[in-house]
Scaffold this motif. Sequence first.
Motif, short mmCIF file in Angstrom:
data_model
loop_
_atom_site.label_atom_id
_atom_site.label_comp_id
_atom_site.label_asym_id
_atom_site.label_seq_id
_atom_site.Cartn_x
_atom_site.Cartn_y
_atom_site.Cartn_z
N THR A 148 -64.61 -4.50 17.95
CA THR A 148 -64.86 -3.63 16.82
C THR A 148 -66.32 -3.19 16.81
OG1 THR A 148 -64.68 -3.47 14.40
CG2 THR A 148 -65.37 -5.59 15.32
N ASN A 177 -67.03 -2.20 10.81
CA ASN A 177 -65.73 -2.78 10.49
C ASN A 177 -65.64 -4.26 10.87
OD1 ASN A 177 -63.95 -0.23 9.80
ND2 ASN A 177 -65.17 0.31 11.60
N ASP A 181 -64.52 -6.83 7.80
CA ASP A 181 -63.10 -6.80 7.43
C ASP A 181 -62.23 -7.35 8.54
OD1 ASP A 181 -63.71 -5.66 4.98
OD2 ASP A 181 -63.53 -3.60 5.73
#
Length: 379
Positions: A39, A43, A46
């Motif tokens: 990622t 992000n 999360d």
Amino acid sequence: MKIDLTGTTAGEINKALVEGRRAIGTPAVGMVLTLVVVTDEENAYDALRAANDASREHPSRTLVVIKRHARTLRDRTTSRLDAEVRVGADAGTGETVVVRLHGEVSDHADSVVLPLLLPDAPVVVWWPVSAPLDPAKDPLGALAQRRVTDTYAAEQPVRELAARAETYAPGDTDLSWTRITPWRSMLAAALDQVVCEVAGVEVEGEEFNPSCELLAMWLADRLAVPVKRTLSAGPGLTAVRLDTTCGPIVLDRADGSLATLAISGQPARAVALKRRDTAELLAEELRRLDPDDTYAAALRYGVERLAQAEDAVTGLASVAEDVAAEEAAIQQTVAEDAVTEVVAEEAVAEEAAVDKASDQAGAAEKPTPNSLARKAASK
């Protein structure tokens, strides 16, 4: 427990993992797989939270790979590996390693991840955002038995589905497919309750929601019937309507949590179809590590083929409308011709009556011998 390492190596990260386990009193490794999360910095929080929640069902070593983009040309040529090791309560029920790659090492993430994989354990790679075009040929994807993407996070989800179909390899899956598992189960159970044939299907949902397209492709592939795709305001999937020989079957979910299942001849019932969070979706995908043949068949059906089938149905409907309109026009023309013929006949009859009356009047005015004799006698 957290251990921060700056400018480190894979060997030092492994050493920190062993020291962390000993410090918290759990030297044994009881994890069932390695989850690699690829990622970006935006992000990462999360994704890490979802992975930790999923690890409560599947204890695993979670490796979060973050590629940092250098701001200057000098930084791009300088390689550095930073890591954050988490064990114990900070890592759910497993271990977590957050690695940040700087510079040229970002292009060789597989060489960093490979020494950190659990021995003799399956590997799953998950791209929450910005998945590669061909996950199976990606250097990190080549290390895994399962590769999880999420087309919902793509800029053009429907086009992304077409790309996934072209590059599909056994082991690929997508969270957009996982989101429709309850819908597929409910529709299959509904069809098991009736003995009839399905003639057509309508899938209603948001415009740019790949789950709606996947459900429509799955139904078209399994039922071999035309599937119509209609739009709604959402959230997500809102309704599926099956036209059967026994009457309609409707699964309607307007609020994103509670749905209504209506089967012809039976009372409507409420069913739970809650929209699940990412952790639940990821946990479901980690339950199976074999290829998902059903997903492959639905994906390969093709969004384009679905659109062509819908266009064909629309074309048949337009042809039927054109035929009906043409028949109505012919009937109207015939009726107008009949009215014109009646009017013409009436005009001819009226003209004949006028001519007859004129003839009679002329005959009355013509002198006869008796009238001439009476006229002469009077003189």
